[in-house]
Design an enzyme around this catalytic site. Structure first.
Site, PDB file in Angstrom:
ATOM      1  N   SER A   1     -19.429  17.170  -7.715  1.00  0.00           N
ATOM      2  CA  SER A   1     -20.129  17.842  -8.812  1.00  0.00           C
ATOM      3  C   SER A   1     -19.592  17.352 -10.148  1.00  0.00           C
ATOM      4  O   SER A   1     -18.430  16.936 -10.237  1.00  0.00           O
ATOM      5  CB  SER A   1     -19.910  19.349  -8.707  1.00  0.00           C
ATOM      6  OG  SER A   1     -20.357  20.022  -9.865  1.00  0.00           O
TER       7      SER A   1
ATOM      8  N   TYR B   1     -13.736  26.341  -8.537  1.00  0.00           N
ATOM      9  CA  TYR B   1     -14.721  25.330  -8.170  1.00  0.00           C
ATOM     10  C   TYR B   1     -14.399  23.999  -8.856  1.00  0.00           C
ATOM     11  O   TYR B   1     -14.461  22.934  -8.240  1.00  0.00           O
ATOM     12  CB  TYR B   1     -16.110  25.816  -8.564  1.00  0.00           C
ATOM     13  CG  TYR B   1     -17.258  25.047  -7.948  1.00  0.00           C
ATOM     14  CD1 TYR B   1     -17.499  25.111  -6.578  1.00  0.00           C
ATOM     15  CD2 TYR B   1     -18.114  24.287  -8.734  1.00  0.00           C
ATOM     16  CE1 TYR B   1     -18.570  24.433  -6.004  1.00  0.00           C
ATOM     17  CE2 TYR B   1     -19.186  23.605  -8.172  1.00  0.00           C
ATOM     18  CZ  TYR B   1     -19.410  23.676  -6.813  1.00  0.00           C
ATOM     19  OH  TYR B   1     -20.469  22.996  -6.252  1.00  0.00           O
TER      20      TYR B   1
END
Length: 260
Positions: free
Chosen positions: A143, A156
């Protein structure tokens, strides 16, 4: 049919990017092991779509944060299809809170799934490929969070930064075995997971502000991942491809004069 007679495990494949990837792999002739933890009905639907596209489908339920479960799903994939040719490490989890207010159970769950789960899957797949004595290809779905310090997403962000470095390290170590490892950075994509954080109105309005003016689709991501895992990318390992609609660009500087 660039993946004919090849077999892959896709983690987190019942929904979102994993679903799109499983379907695209099958369209290119691959057999697909569809990992899911929950959402069994949706996993069954993905399996049906894989079969309709021409591939064989195997459902493998399991939590990727459980090392033994991951090792068993890799072994089951190889046994069912006669071999495994690679992995799409896609499963992820994210709780979002400010660091000082974070619920530590959710924080640890994010790291257990998004970091350790990716490691367990990569390690077990590589072990199986080496045991087989065959080359293979692994794609890690990471990501832009790996490089952008997005507030409220510390766990995250940490996980994605870690699996980027994990994948590059693995690319170095696995090259002698003919195993390629590459990374993809999807941007804001239209998936069920985004509904955990945003309303439909927020998604619509947020998408309009992106450089390309819309969210990405799981089909688009599936096609990119299929490219990376196929021989079309045979001279690429340790690389990162970004498909983010331009979110990593300084799009905020392109506003009209007088806009906030």
């Amino acid at each position: 049919m660039k993946l004919k007679d090849r077999s892959y495990l896709v983690t987190g494949a019942s929904r979102g990017i994993g679903r799109g990837c499983a379907i695209e792999l099958a369209r290119e002739g691959a057999n697909v092991a569809i990992n899911f933890r929950s959402h069994p009905e949706e996993a069954e639907e993905v399996a049906d779509l894989v079969r309709k596209a021409g591939g064989k489908a195997l459902l493998v339920q399991g939590d990727v944060s459980d090392q033994k479960a991951v090792e068993e799903m890799v072994a089951k994939t190889a046994a069912e299809f006669g071999k495994i040719d690679g992995l799409v490490s896609n499963a992820a989890f994210s709780d979002r809170q400010n660091i000082v207010e974070a619920d530590m159970d959710g924080f640890r769950r994010t790291i257990d799934v998004s970091m350790w789960g990716a490691f367990y899957a990569l390690r077990a797949t590589a072990q199986q490929l080496i045991k087989q004595g065959t080359p293979g290809s692994i794609v890690t779905v990471s990501s832009p969070h790996a490089v952008l310090a997005i507030p409220t997403s510390c766990a995250y962000n940490m996980s994605k930064a870690a699996i980027d470095h994990m994948s590059r390290t693995a690319a170095c170590e696995f090259a002698k075995h003919g195993i390629r490892v590459n990374i993809i950075h999807p941007g804001w994509t239209d998936t069920p997971g985004e509904r955990k954080f945003f309303s439909e109105e927020q998604l619509d309005e947020g998408a309009k502000k992106l450089p390309l003016g819309r969210l990405g689709t799981t089909e688009e991501l599936g096609k990119m991942i299929t490219y990376l895992i196929s021989d079309d990318a045979s001279y690429m390992t340790g690389g990162t491809l970004t498909m983010d609609g331009g979110v990593g660009l300084p799009w905020w500087s392109n506003r009209a004069e007088g806009e906030p």
